[in-house]
Design a protein around this motif. Structure first.
Motif, PDB file in Angstrom:
ATOM      1  N   LEU A  33      60.924  30.350  86.961  1.00 45.92           N
ATOM      2  CA  LEU A  33      61.821  29.962  88.057  1.00 45.92           C
ATOM      3  C   LEU A  33      63.215  30.545  87.863  1.00 45.92           C
ATOM      4  O   LEU A  33      63.840  31.029  88.817  1.00 45.92           O
ATOM      5  CB  LEU A  33      61.872  28.435  88.189  1.00 45.92           C
ATOM      6  N   GLU A  34      63.712  30.530  86.632  1.00 42.36           N
ATOM      7  CA  GLU A  34      65.026  31.119  86.338  1.00 42.36           C
ATOM      8  C   GLU A  34      65.013  32.628  86.561  1.00 42.36           C
ATOM      9  O   GLU A  34      65.949  33.182  87.138  1.00 42.36           O
ATOM     10  CB  GLU A  34      65.447  30.812  84.898  1.00 42.36           C
ATOM     11  N   LEU A  35      63.963  33.283  86.093  1.00 41.66           N
ATOM     12  CA  LEU A  35      63.861  34.731  86.263  1.00 41.66           C
ATOM     13  C   LEU A  35      63.771  35.087  87.741  1.00 41.66           C
ATOM     14  O   LEU A  35      64.425  36.023  88.207  1.00 41.66           O
ATOM     15  CB  LEU A  35      62.651  35.276  85.501  1.00 41.66           C
ATOM     16  N   ASN A  36      63.006  34.332  88.492  1.00 47.10           N
ATOM     17  CA  ASN A  36      62.881  34.581  89.926  1.00 47.10           C
ATOM     18  C   ASN A  36      64.234  34.486  90.626  1.00 47.10           C
ATOM     19  O   ASN A  36      64.574  35.341  91.451  1.00 47.10           O
ATOM     20  CB  ASN A  36      61.887  33.601  90.546  1.00 47.10           C
ATOM     21  N   ALA A  37      65.001  33.468  90.296  1.00 43.29           N
ATOM     22  CA  ALA A  37      66.331  33.315  90.902  1.00 43.29           C
ATOM     23  C   ALA A  37      67.231  34.489  90.522  1.00 43.29           C
ATOM     24  O   ALA A  37      67.972  35.019  91.359  1.00 43.29           O
ATOM     25  CB  ALA A  37      66.960  31.990  90.465  1.00 43.29           C
ATOM     26  N   TRP A  38      67.162  34.917  89.265  1.00 42.82           N
ATOM     27  CA  TRP A  38      67.994  36.030  88.809  1.00 42.82           C
ATOM     28  C   TRP A  38      67.577  37.343  89.480  1.00 42.82           C
ATOM     29  O   TRP A  38      68.423  38.121  89.918  1.00 42.82           O
ATOM     30  CB  TRP A  38      67.934  36.154  87.283  1.00 42.82           C
ATOM     31  N   VAL A  39      66.269  37.584  89.574  1.00 47.38           N
ATOM     32  CA  VAL A  39      65.790  38.806  90.222  1.00 47.38           C
ATOM     33  C   VAL A  39      66.219  38.825  91.680  1.00 47.38           C
ATOM     34  O   VAL A  39      66.627  39.863  92.208  1.00 47.38           O
ATOM     35  CB  VAL A  39      64.255  38.954  90.073  1.00 47.38           C
ATOM     36  N   ASP A  40      66.161  37.677  92.336  1.00 47.37           N
ATOM     37  CA  ASP A  40      66.610  37.597  93.729  1.00 47.37           C
ATOM     38  C   ASP A  40      68.097  37.927  93.832  1.00 47.37           C
ATOM     39  O   ASP A  40      68.520  38.679  94.711  1.00 47.37           O
ATOM     40  CB  ASP A  40      66.306  36.205  94.286  1.00 47.37           C
ATOM     41  N   TRP A  41      68.892  37.378  92.923  1.00 44.96           N
ATOM     42  CA  TRP A  41      70.325  37.691  92.881  1.00 44.96           C
ATOM     43  C   TRP A  41      70.531  39.191  92.635  1.00 44.96           C
ATOM     44  O   TRP A  41      71.327  39.842  93.311  1.00 44.96           O
ATOM     45  CB  TRP A  41      71.008  36.864  91.779  1.00 44.96           C
ATOM     46  N   LEU A  42      69.796  39.730  91.672  1.00 46.19           N
ATOM     47  CA  LEU A  42      69.939  41.143  91.299  1.00 46.19           C
ATOM     48  C   LEU A  42      69.634  42.064  92.475  1.00 46.19           C
ATOM     49  O   LEU A  42      70.418  42.973  92.779  1.00 46.19           O
ATOM     50  CB  LEU A  42      69.001  41.461  90.130  1.00 46.19           C
ATOM     51  N   ARG A  43      68.519  41.837  93.146  1.00 42.57           N
ATOM     52  CA  ARG A  43      68.132  42.741  94.232  1.00 42.57           C
ATOM     53  C   ARG A  43      69.094  42.662  95.417  1.00 42.57           C
ATOM     54  O   ARG A  43      69.355  43.660  96.066  1.00 42.57           O
ATOM     55  CB  ARG A  43      66.682  42.509  94.656  1.00 42.57           C
ATOM     56  N   HIS A  44      69.649  41.466  95.662  1.00 44.93           N
ATOM     57  CA  HIS A  44      70.641  41.345  96.737  1.00 44.93           C
ATOM     58  C   HIS A  44      71.979  41.964  96.332  1.00 44.93           C
ATOM     59  O   HIS A  44      72.602  42.666  97.116  1.00 44.93           O
ATOM     60  CB  HIS A  44      70.842  39.868  97.120  1.00 44.93           C
ATOM     61  N   THR A  45      72.424  41.675  95.121  1.00 42.86           N
ATOM     62  CA  THR A  45      73.729  42.163  94.656  1.00 42.86           C
ATOM     63  C   THR A  45      73.780  43.685  94.594  1.00 42.86           C
ATOM     64  O   THR A  45      74.784  44.294  94.957  1.00 42.86           O
ATOM     65  CB  THR A  45      74.054  41.563  93.274  1.00 42.86           C
ATOM     66  N   TYR A  46      72.698  44.298  94.131  1.00 47.72           N
ATOM     67  CA  TYR A  46      72.678  45.748  93.938  1.00 47.72           C
ATOM     68  C   TYR A  46      71.889  46.486  95.019  1.00 47.72           C
ATOM     69  O   TYR A  46      71.705  47.700  94.912  1.00 47.72           O
ATOM     70  CB  TYR A  46      72.138  46.081  92.541  1.00 47.72           C
ATOM     71  N   GLY A  47      71.428  45.780  96.045  1.00 46.96           N
ATOM     72  CA  GLY A  47      70.716  46.425  97.143  1.00 46.96           C
ATOM     73  C   GLY A  47      69.492  47.206  96.691  1.00 46.96           C
ATOM     74  O   GLY A  47      69.258  48.319  97.144  1.00 46.96           O
ATOM     75  N   LEU A  48      68.709  46.611  95.794  1.00 47.29           N
ATOM     76  CA  LEU A  48      67.575  47.325  95.218  1.00 47.29           C
ATOM     77  C   LEU A  48      66.397  47.385  96.191  1.00 47.29           C
ATOM     78  O   LEU A  48      65.986  46.363  96.740  1.00 47.29           O
ATOM     79  CB  LEU A  48      67.134  46.643  93.923  1.00 47.29           C
ATOM     80  N   PRO A  49      65.841  48.575  96.379  1.00 48.14           N
ATOM     81  CA  PRO A  49      64.685  48.710  97.263  1.00 48.14           C
ATOM     82  C   PRO A  49      63.405  48.243  96.578  1.00 48.14           C
ATOM     83  O   PRO A  49      63.361  48.058  95.357  1.00 48.14           O
ATOM     84  CB  PRO A  49      64.633  50.224  97.536  1.00 48.14           C
ATOM     85  N   ALA A  50      62.351  48.105  97.365  1.00 50.74           N
ATOM     86  CA  ALA A  50      61.061  47.667  96.830  1.00 50.74           C
ATOM     87  C   ALA A  50      60.469  48.676  95.853  1.00 50.74           C
ATOM     88  O   ALA A  50      59.604  48.320  95.060  1.00 50.74           O
ATOM     89  CB  ALA A  50      60.083  47.415  97.974  1.00 50.74           C
ATOM     90  N   GLN A  51      60.954  49.916  95.855  1.00 48.66           N
ATOM     91  CA  GLN A  51      60.480  50.905  94.891  1.00 48.66           C
ATOM     92  C   GLN A  51      61.009  50.608  93.490  1.00 48.66           C
ATOM     93  O   GLN A  51      60.511  51.139  92.508  1.00 48.66           O
ATOM     94  CB  GLN A  51      60.903  52.329  95.283  1.00 48.66           C
ATOM     95  N   VAL A  52      62.019  49.750  93.401  1.00 46.42           N
ATOM     96  CA  VAL A  52      62.581  49.339  92.103  1.00 46.42           C
ATOM     97  C   VAL A  52      62.138  47.918  91.776  1.00 46.42           C
ATOM     98  O   VAL A  52      61.688  47.638  90.667  1.00 46.42           O
ATOM     99  CB  VAL A  52      64.127  49.444  92.106  1.00 46.42           C
ATOM    100  N   VAL A  53      62.287  47.003  92.731  1.00 47.27           N
ATOM    101  CA  VAL A  53      61.847  45.615  92.543  1.00 47.27           C
ATOM    102  C   VAL A  53      61.045  45.205  93.783  1.00 47.27           C
ATOM    103  O   VAL A  53      61.620  44.837  94.806  1.00 47.27           O
ATOM    104  CB  VAL A  53      63.037  44.653  92.329  1.00 47.27           C
TER     105      VAL A  53
END
Length: 173
Positions: free
Chosen positions: A27-47
């Motif tokens: 659950l913690e990792l999921n929240a962090w990954v969600d933050w990461l992909r939004h903060t850095y605009g990561l595409p689905a090819q990365v996450v």
């Protein structure tokens, strides 16, 4: 995110976490990954949305999160944020490689294909089902995944307890 700062970051060994820790860490990792992909605009090819279904992505993202926790800890040296961004650039390339290998995409997912070694697999090993499935509700799937992991860990834990108990009974005079 603020409540995670200041905690002592430690490596996470996903193979040995007890059921309660698996749930918490996922659950913690999921929240962090969600933050990461939004903060850095990561595409689905990365996450990709189904990263949690691919151990190679789970381990990579987990290591990246633990590194972030260390580098952004209030006690960290001033240059650690720059070090994290350097390592993050390298990790993004690895993530792209993992996504390519795994076959997961924005709108569809399949288990990572594993090449079977002739005469090199355990007797009870079965190749994963690599049928592609449409991604329809990522959150629902993630929560089902967490539940699957917790139940599997409980079953492993119970089997170990039964084995220890049986050994103790056999050793009784």
């Amino acid at each position: 995110m603020a409540k995670t700062l200041g905690a002592v970051p430690r490596p996470i060994n996903w193979r040995t976490l007890p059921p309660g820790d698996v749930e918490h860490e996922l659950l913690e990792l999921n929240a962090w990954v969600d933050w990461l992909r939004h903060t850095y605009g990561l595409p689905a090819q990365v996450v990709p949305p189904m990263w949690h279904r691919h151990p190679e992505l789970l381990w990579e993202l987990s290591a990246l999160r633990q590194h972030w926790l260390f580098c952004f800890d209030p006690q960290a040296k001033g240059n650690q944020a720059l070090a994290w961004h350097h390592d993050f650039a390298i990790a993004r390339e690895r993530l792209r490689d993992w996504v390519t290998i795994s076959g997961t995409r924005l709108d569809r997912d399949r288990a990572t294909r594993i090449t079977e070694w002739p005469g090199g697999e355990a007797e009870d090993w079965e190749a994963p089902d690599t049928t592609e499935r449409t991604v329809t509700n990522r959150t629902e799937d993630f929560l089902a995944f967490v539940e699957e992991q917790v139940l599997a860990r409980r079953a492993e834990q119970n089997a170990t307890i039964r084995e220890i108990t049986n050994l103790e009974w056999r050793e009784q005079p």
